[in-house]
Design a protein around this motif. Structure first.
Motif, PDB file in Angstrom:
ATOM      1  N   THR A  88       0.844  -1.145   0.060  1.00  0.00           N
ATOM      2  CA  THR A  88       0.083  -0.072  -0.124  1.00  0.00           C
ATOM      3  C   THR A  88       0.884   1.173  -0.119  1.00  0.00           C
ATOM      4  N   PRO A  89       1.782   1.450   0.997  1.00  0.00           N
ATOM      5  CA  PRO A  89       2.742   2.661   0.916  1.00  0.00           C
ATOM      6  C   PRO A  89       3.398   2.656  -0.327  1.00  0.00           C
ATOM      7  N   ALA A  90       3.863   1.430  -0.964  1.00  0.00           N
ATOM      8  CA  ALA A  90       4.705   1.674  -2.267  1.00  0.00           C
ATOM      9  C   ALA A  90       3.672   2.249  -3.515  1.00  0.00           C
ATOM     10  N   VAL A  91       2.596   1.669  -3.487  1.00  0.00           N
ATOM     11  CA  VAL A  91       1.259   2.215  -4.493  1.00  0.00           C
ATOM     12  C   VAL A  91       1.158   3.439  -4.297  1.00  0.00           C
ATOM     13  N   ASP A  92       1.121   4.043  -3.145  1.00  0.00           N
ATOM     14  CA  ASP A  92       0.802   5.246  -2.625  1.00  0.00           C
ATOM     15  C   ASP A  92       1.903   6.292  -3.269  1.00  0.00           C
ATOM     16  N   GLU A  93       2.929   5.801  -3.015  1.00  0.00           N
ATOM     17  CA  GLU A  93       4.147   6.585  -3.397  1.00  0.00           C
ATOM     18  C   GLU A  93       4.243   6.670  -4.841  1.00  0.00           C
ATOM     19  N   ALA A  94       4.335   5.718  -5.467  1.00  0.00           N
ATOM     20  CA  ALA A  94       4.451   5.471  -6.721  1.00  0.00           C
ATOM     21  C   ALA A  94       3.395   6.372  -7.617  1.00  0.00           C
ATOM     22  N   TYR A  95       2.039   6.576  -6.900  1.00  0.00           N
ATOM     23  CA  TYR A  95       0.966   7.486  -7.384  1.00  0.00           C
ATOM     24  C   TYR A  95       1.318   8.777  -7.133  1.00  0.00           C
ATOM     25  N   ALA A  96       1.872   9.046  -6.077  1.00  0.00           N
ATOM     26  CA  ALA A  96       2.100  10.366  -5.709  1.00  0.00           C
ATOM     27  C   ALA A  96       3.192  10.971  -6.547  1.00  0.00           C
ATOM     28  N   LYS A  97       4.327  10.114  -7.172  1.00  0.00           N
ATOM     29  CA  LYS A  97       5.309  10.548  -7.989  1.00  0.00           C
ATOM     30  C   LYS A  97       4.675  10.845  -9.421  1.00  0.00           C
ATOM     31  N   LEU A  98       3.999   9.897  -9.622  1.00  0.00           N
ATOM     32  CA  LEU A  98       3.563   9.817 -11.135  1.00  0.00           C
ATOM     33  C   LEU A  98       2.359  11.139 -11.391  1.00  0.00           C
ATOM     34  N   ALA A  99       1.806  11.300 -10.274  1.00  0.00           N
ATOM     35  CA  ALA A  99       0.509  12.357 -10.623  1.00  0.00           C
ATOM     36  C   ALA A  99       1.052  13.615 -11.012  1.00  0.00           C
ATOM     37  N   PRO A 100       2.005  14.138 -10.296  1.00  0.00           N
ATOM     38  CA  PRO A 100       2.610  15.709 -10.674  1.00  0.00           C
ATOM     39  C   PRO A 100       2.985  15.575 -12.107  1.00  0.00           C
ATOM     40  N   ALA A 101       3.900  14.386 -12.417  1.00  0.00           N
ATOM     41  CA  ALA A 101       4.518  14.339 -13.665  1.00  0.00           C
ATOM     42  C   ALA A 101       3.271  14.376 -14.865  1.00  0.00           C
ATOM     43  N   LEU A 102       2.247  13.343 -14.492  1.00  0.00           N
ATOM     44  CA  LEU A 102       1.080  13.420 -15.458  1.00  0.00           C
ATOM     45  C   LEU A 102       0.469  14.937 -15.642  1.00  0.00           C
ATOM     46  N   ASP A 103       0.017  15.443 -14.664  1.00  0.00           N
ATOM     47  CA  ASP A 103      -0.526  16.656 -14.803  1.00  0.00           C
ATOM     48  C   ASP A 103       0.420  17.952 -15.339  1.00  0.00           C
ATOM     49  N   ALA A 104       1.861  17.673 -15.078  1.00  0.00           N
ATOM     50  CA  ALA A 104       2.589  18.690 -15.828  1.00  0.00           C
ATOM     51  C   ALA A 104       2.695  18.336 -17.289  1.00  0.00           C
ATOM     52  N   GLY A 105       2.479  17.090 -17.735  1.00  0.00           N
ATOM     53  CA  GLY A 105       2.623  16.851 -18.889  1.00  0.00           C
ATOM     54  C   GLY A 105       1.269  17.288 -19.677  1.00  0.00           C
ATOM     55  N   ARG A 106       0.116  16.984 -18.969  1.00  0.00           N
ATOM     56  CA  ARG A 106      -1.114  17.553 -19.388  1.00  0.00           C
ATOM     57  C   ARG A 106      -0.897  18.878 -19.636  1.00  0.00           C
ATOM     58  N   GLN A 107      -0.488  19.483 -18.754  1.00  0.00           N
ATOM     59  CA  GLN A 107      -0.670  20.984 -18.813  1.00  0.00           C
ATOM     60  C   GLN A 107       0.310  21.683 -20.033  1.00  0.00           C
ATOM     61  N   ARG A 108       1.437  20.948 -20.002  1.00  0.00           N
ATOM     62  CA  ARG A 108       2.278  21.324 -21.283  1.00  0.00           C
ATOM     63  C   ARG A 108       1.580  21.313 -22.555  1.00  0.00           C
ATOM     64  N   VAL A 109       1.049  19.889 -22.669  1.00  0.00           N
ATOM     65  CA  VAL A 109       0.499  19.624 -23.905  1.00  0.00           C
ATOM     66  C   VAL A 109      -0.676  20.724 -24.231  1.00  0.00           C
ATOM     67  N   GLN A 110      -1.524  20.832 -23.272  1.00  0.00           N
ATOM     68  CA  GLN A 110      -2.649  21.740 -23.523  1.00  0.00           C
ATOM     69  C   GLN A 110      -2.424  23.363 -23.662  1.00  0.00           C
ATOM     70  N   TYR A 111      -1.288  23.642 -22.703  1.00  0.00           N
ATOM     71  CA  TYR A 111      -1.011  25.091 -22.794  1.00  0.00           C
ATOM     72  C   TYR A 111       0.058  25.613 -23.586  1.00  0.00           C
ATOM     73  N   GLU A 112       1.007  24.709 -23.961  1.00  0.00           N
ATOM     74  CA  GLU A 112       2.156  24.850 -24.794  1.00  0.00           C
ATOM     75  C   GLU A 112       1.660  24.260 -26.009  1.00  0.00           C
ATOM     76  N   PHE A 113       2.031  22.680 -26.164  1.00  0.00           N
ATOM     77  CA  PHE A 113       2.261  22.231 -27.446  1.00  0.00           C
ATOM     78  C   PHE A 113       0.964  22.527 -28.462  1.00  0.00           C
ATOM     79  N   LEU A 114      -0.229  22.440 -27.804  1.00  0.00           N
ATOM     80  CA  LEU A 114      -1.806  22.397 -28.701  1.00  0.00           C
ATOM     81  C   LEU A 114      -1.647  23.881 -29.212  1.00  0.00           C
ATOM     82  N   PRO A 115      -1.434  25.008 -28.337  1.00  0.00           N
ATOM     83  CA  PRO A 115      -1.338  26.277 -29.148  1.00  0.00           C
ATOM     84  C   PRO A 115      -0.343  26.700 -30.045  1.00  0.00           C
TER      85      PRO A 115
END
Length: 306
Positions: A88-115
């Motif tokens: 459980t902690p390992a899964v929570d830690e992995a999700y905590a690490k991946l979530a910001p990266a996914l959000d950052a990637g989505r924001q870059r694609v939405q606000y930088e790449f797509l425009p």
């Protein structure tokens, strides 16, 4: 030895053997009855003893099996709990690490790449619009190649637009475009009486429209192939002379107010007649009335089964 004496001796011997056989069968039946009376209670006692012996041991075996299963669960449960606590902690830690990266990637694609991609597409479209194609005599193949190039650019722009839309859908927030599901209305069957009323109302509306059209035409009789409509268009002669000649012969009447005794209803569409007491009598709208079943049959109608 004479033949009669021989036959007498054979008959006596046969009767004696028959009597001995009957006595032996009677004794055998008696012995079997005694054996049954002797063995039946003892066999029942033996079965009871076997049941008394097996039942407690089966119960003990079931209790021992349940105990062993409980012990196995008790032995495995700590290991399962420990594994869950570690995972459980390992899964929570992995999700905590991946979530910001996914959000950052989505924001870059939405606000930088797509425009940026959209701007490039607009610039490419503007450049294509500025290109002037000189009208120089050239072979047909070269002239088509310029339009082919232009069509390729337009097609590439369309494909890029599709890619942009797909990326927007892929990296859009989870709640984007979400709508609550509206359950469909349950099916409610139409009652049979409602269907009958609707059909009756439709027939009445059709008759009223025909009457209004007849009045608009100056009261002239409209041409029709239906003998019933022709008879009704002649005015009120049917009501004044109820026994006037009917297109269905003697014993029939066409009209809304049948004379006394004309109680059998005829339907011109199905060519069926309905008698009183029949299931469909009340629902049937009479096109013609008959005084007897013979008259209906003579007119070409057949009796309705329901």
């Amino acid at each position: 030895m004479k033949r009669k004496d021989f036959e007498r001796i054979v008959g006596d011997t046969t009767h004696a053997a028959n009597d001995l056989g009957k006595e032996a069968l009677a004794q055998a039946n008696e012995y079997l009855q005694q054996a049954q009376e002797y063995l039946a209670p003892r066999a029942q006692d033996a079965l009871q003893q076997v049941g008394d012996y097996v039942a407690p041991r089966a119960h003990d075996a079931r209790k021992k099996g349940a105990k062993i299963a409980a012990q196995a669960i008790d032995a495995v449960q700590p290991a399962l709990d420990d594994a869950l606590e570690r995972l459980t902690p390992a899964v929570d830690e992995a999700y905590a690490k991946l979530a910001p990266a996914l959000d950052a990637g989505r924001q870059r694609v939405q606000y930088e790449f797509l425009p940026a991609l959209s701007e490039l597409l607009h610039e490419a479209a503007d450049e294509v619009a500025k290109v002037e194609i000189a009208e120089v005599p050239a072979p047909a193949k070269k002239k088509r190649s310029g339009w082919k190039t232009f069509g390729g650019i337009v097609l590439a722009g369309g494909l890029l637009t599709v890619v942009v839309v797909a990326l927007r859908k892929l990296f859009a927030p989870a709640d984007s475009g979400w709508q609550a599901h509206e359950p469909s209305q349950p099916y409610v069957p139409t009652p049979p009486q409602t269907v009958v009323d609707e059909v009756s109302q439709a027939d009445a509306d059709a008759g009223r429209d025909a009457a209004e059209q007849w009045l608009d035409d100056g009261g002239e009789v409209l041409p029709t192939d239906d003998p019933t409509d022709a008879a009704q268009a002649e005015g009120t002669e049917d009501d004044a002379a109820p026994f006037a000649d009917s297109p269905y012969g003697e014993g029939s009447y066409v009209g809304t107010e049948p004379p006394e005794g004309f109680v059998i209803k005829g339907n011109e569409r199905s060519m069926k007649y309905h008698v009183q007491g029949n299931g469909g009598y009340q629902r049937t709208i009479a096109d013609v009335w008959f005084a007897s079943e013979e008259a209906a049959v003579a007119a070409g109608f057949s009796k309705a089964q329901r």
